[in-house]
Design a protein around this motif. Structure first.
Motif, PDB file in Angstrom:
ATOM      1  N   TRP A 118     -66.068  15.010  61.339  1.00 54.09           N
ATOM      2  CA  TRP A 118     -64.958  14.899  59.992  1.00 54.09           C
ATOM      3  C   TRP A 118     -63.652  14.331  60.183  1.00 54.09           C
ATOM      4  CZ3 TRP A 118     -66.694  15.917  54.772  1.00 54.09           C
ATOM      5  CH2 TRP A 118     -65.470  15.969  54.022  1.00 54.09           C
ATOM      6  N   PHE A 215     -49.356  33.545  59.754  1.00 53.97           N
ATOM      7  CA  PHE A 215     -48.476  33.293  58.481  1.00 53.97           C
ATOM      8  C   PHE A 215     -48.602  34.753  57.498  1.00 53.97           C
ATOM      9  CE2 PHE A 215     -48.784  29.073  59.210  1.00 53.97           C
ATOM     10  CZ  PHE A 215     -47.494  28.406  59.036  1.00 53.97           C
ATOM     11  N   ILE A 232     -58.519  23.667  61.909  1.00 52.66           N
ATOM     12  CA  ILE A 232     -57.082  23.741  61.833  1.00 52.66           C
ATOM     13  C   ILE A 232     -56.233  22.954  62.539  1.00 52.66           C
ATOM     14  CG2 ILE A 232     -54.951  25.369  61.460  1.00 52.66           C
ATOM     15  CD1 ILE A 232     -56.890  27.458  60.391  1.00 52.66           C
TER      16      ILE A 232
ATOM     17  N   PHE B 178     -53.109  17.288  51.954  1.00 52.53           N
ATOM     18  CA  PHE B 178     -52.145  16.884  52.507  1.00 52.53           C
ATOM     19  C   PHE B 178     -51.038  16.108  51.927  1.00 52.53           C
ATOM     20  CE2 PHE B 178     -55.708  17.007  55.488  1.00 52.53           C
ATOM     21  CZ  PHE B 178     -55.297  18.098  56.102  1.00 52.53           C
ATOM     22  N   ILE B 212     -60.112  17.965  51.069  1.00 56.87           N
ATOM     23  CA  ILE B 212     -59.669  17.677  52.516  1.00 56.87           C
ATOM     24  C   ILE B 212     -60.306  16.480  53.044  1.00 56.87           C
ATOM     25  CG2 ILE B 212     -59.829  18.638  55.065  1.00 56.87           C
ATOM     26  CD1 ILE B 212     -60.824  21.268  53.699  1.00 56.87           C
ATOM     27  N   ARG B 214     -61.783  13.085  54.583  1.00 59.81           N
ATOM     28  CA  ARG B 214     -62.320  12.836  55.964  1.00 59.81           C
ATOM     29  C   ARG B 214     -61.868  11.836  56.667  1.00 59.81           C
ATOM     30  NH1 ARG B 214     -66.707  10.817  53.725  1.00 59.81           N
ATOM     31  NH2 ARG B 214     -68.187  12.620  53.584  1.00 59.81           N
ATOM     32  N   PHE B 215     -61.295  12.326  57.819  1.00 60.74           N
ATOM     33  CA  PHE B 215     -60.497  11.454  58.789  1.00 60.74           C
ATOM     34  C   PHE B 215     -61.341  10.528  59.692  1.00 60.74           C
ATOM     35  CE2 PHE B 215     -57.196  14.195  57.355  1.00 60.74           C
ATOM     36  CZ  PHE B 215     -56.239  13.654  57.453  1.00 60.74           C
ATOM     37  N   ILE B 232     -58.555  25.359  56.686  1.00 61.36           N
ATOM     38  CA  ILE B 232     -57.689  24.026  56.720  1.00 61.36           C
ATOM     39  C   ILE B 232     -56.874  24.185  55.505  1.00 61.36           C
ATOM     40  CG2 ILE B 232     -57.641  21.685  56.506  1.00 61.36           C
ATOM     41  CD1 ILE B 232     -60.458  21.925  58.262  1.00 61.36           C
ATOM     42  N   SER B 235     -53.938  26.983  56.009  1.00 64.60           N
ATOM     43  CA  SER B 235     -53.050  26.689  56.653  1.00 64.60           C
ATOM     44  C   SER B 235     -52.170  25.455  56.423  1.00 64.60           C
ATOM     45  CB  SER B 235     -53.643  26.086  58.087  1.00 64.60           C
ATOM     46  OG  SER B 235     -54.044  24.790  58.191  1.00 64.60           O
ATOM     47  N   SER B 238     -49.843  27.272  53.870  1.00 60.93           N
ATOM     48  CA  SER B 238     -48.644  28.038  54.777  1.00 60.93           C
ATOM     49  C   SER B 238     -47.690  27.031  55.296  1.00 60.93           C
ATOM     50  CB  SER B 238     -49.652  28.644  55.728  1.00 60.93           C
ATOM     51  OG  SER B 238     -50.349  29.669  54.946  1.00 60.93           O
ATOM     52  N   ARG B 239     -48.090  26.056  55.876  1.00 64.99           N
ATOM     53  CA  ARG B 239     -47.209  25.094  56.679  1.00 64.99           C
ATOM     54  C   ARG B 239     -46.398  24.768  55.734  1.00 64.99           C
ATOM     55  NH1 ARG B 239     -46.191  19.848  56.961  1.00 64.99           N
ATOM     56  NH2 ARG B 239     -47.752  19.223  55.487  1.00 64.99           N
TER      57      ARG B 239
END
Lengths: 247, 247
Positions: A118, A215, A232, B178, B212, B214-215, B232, B235, B238-239
């Motif tokens: 992915w 967190f 992550i 993101f 999310i 796909r990269f 993911i 996180s 939270s970030r």
């Protein structure tokens, strides 16, 4: 029809030693079998209770009860194929590598393979004592991604010592992976064993020690699930890399 | 010593209906049992092959072979406890809630509970057809986090319709999680079933549909593992929340 020798061969492929002696492994289910057929892997034999599911000549029709005899699954999934193990391929060091030390759980490795694909990872390197990637449970949980990701088993300590790659290790006490200065597109990021993390021998070999910060204000849980940690860290690397590229 | 009735009770607790009739469930292993004892859960009975491992009066000494008879694990882990199910607690809507629709796999739910605790989630709400959180495999893979996270089973459609919370749903075709403008500290983020994602009934109820990205440049893999997706997304929330707080 299934011959006695075919049943014997397939059953033997549940065992790591036999897989590597025969250089063969088993893939089950239409989706995964199709993805392996469409990959660079060589098909040895395909058994199916519905041969019309595949546009191929060489499919061996078997009955449901015959499939039950050879399947490794609790609920057999119509098709079972034997593929040949590929020859070792060179690593592509132009992309980020993922390293795994002493990974134990086949379900974890399968999920990690899928997650790595992915996020555009081409190569996973595993320490020699890691679970075999052709273990039926790994094949099952990788869901076809195993046919497209290159996995190499090697002496991880020697490998890290010999390479001038940027080396990231994941620890419970490293720098936050969310720190802005940590930006990665090449190099290797290593994850340790499910219970013990990265070994002391390997620990000293890293340029940067990373962690996923907790967190909450508690000291629980003690750790994250391994495949979740991989997901992550790779998502954060990808996010930063993409952000930088679009500047 | 184990009585016949105790053996019968414990074995019955493998079954969801019996767990809820008796309002009891089983926890195994020193670490998890200790964490439940130190939580708000009420201990019903503790059986141990080494009673000195616990600083308590009411530990029932049993033999290794007796433990083998009652344990749900392939490799029994010295201690087995029966705990009482807690009464339903109100949700704390001052924190981000995690919602799960029709989650099937007990290992996934356990891992998600553990990951949720890592990222400071206090409450998980599950649709009524989701796997039971007191299923032995959930308890096992949650590794103690189940003793500190509040899990509520409810009609998810009704719940989402009745609440004025900010509602995030995760889909294969949403906005990138993101994206900088997506910042969350309260509300609910919902994840769908392992194979089918969020149902069409629920789909229309969300303020923001997230994905999310796909990269890689391929169309594979089709999806990420569910617990990895939860990790993911949490996180990333939270970030961002932490970054905003430190500005």
């Amino acid at each position: 029809m299934l011959s006695k020798n075919e049943i014997k061969l397939i059953k033997s492929l549940k065992n790591k030693k036999q897989r590597h002696l025969n250089k063969m492994f088993v893939v089950e289910g239409k989706k995964s079998v199709s993805e392996f057929i469409n990959s660079s892997f060589d098909l040895h034999k395909l058994f199916s209770i519905n041969i019309n599911d595949f546009n191929m000549i060489d499919v061996n029709q078997i009955s449901k009860s015959e499939l039950g005899k050879i399947s490794f699954l609790t609920n057999p999934d119509d098709h079972l194929a034997i593929f040949k193990m590929p020859d070792e391929k060179p690593l592509n060091e132009n992309y980020l590598l993922v390293g795994l030390e002493s990974i134990n759980d086949p379900g974890n490795l399968g999920t990690i393979i899928r997650t790595c694909e992915w996020f555009g990872i081409k190569d996973i390197v595993c320490s020699l004592d890691s679970v075999d990637c052709y273990n039926p449970k790994v094949v099952q949980s990788a869901m076809g991604s195993l046919s497209r990701i290159n996995i190499t088993y090697l002496d991880l300590t020697k490998f890290l010592k010999s390479k001038s790659l940027k080396k990231f290790g994941t620890f419970i006490d490293g720098e936050s992976v969310f720190e802005n200065k940590i930006s990665v597109d090449k190099g290797i990021v290593v994850f340790g064993n499910e219970a013990n993390g990265i070994s002391d021998d390997l620990r000293v070999l890293f340029d940067i020690k990373l962690t996923i910060p907790r967190f909450n204000n508690e000291s629980y849980p003690e750790s994250l699930n391994l495949s979740n940690s991989v997901g992550i860290v790779l998502s954060e690397f990808s996010r930063k890399f993409n952000e930088k590229r679009s500047l």
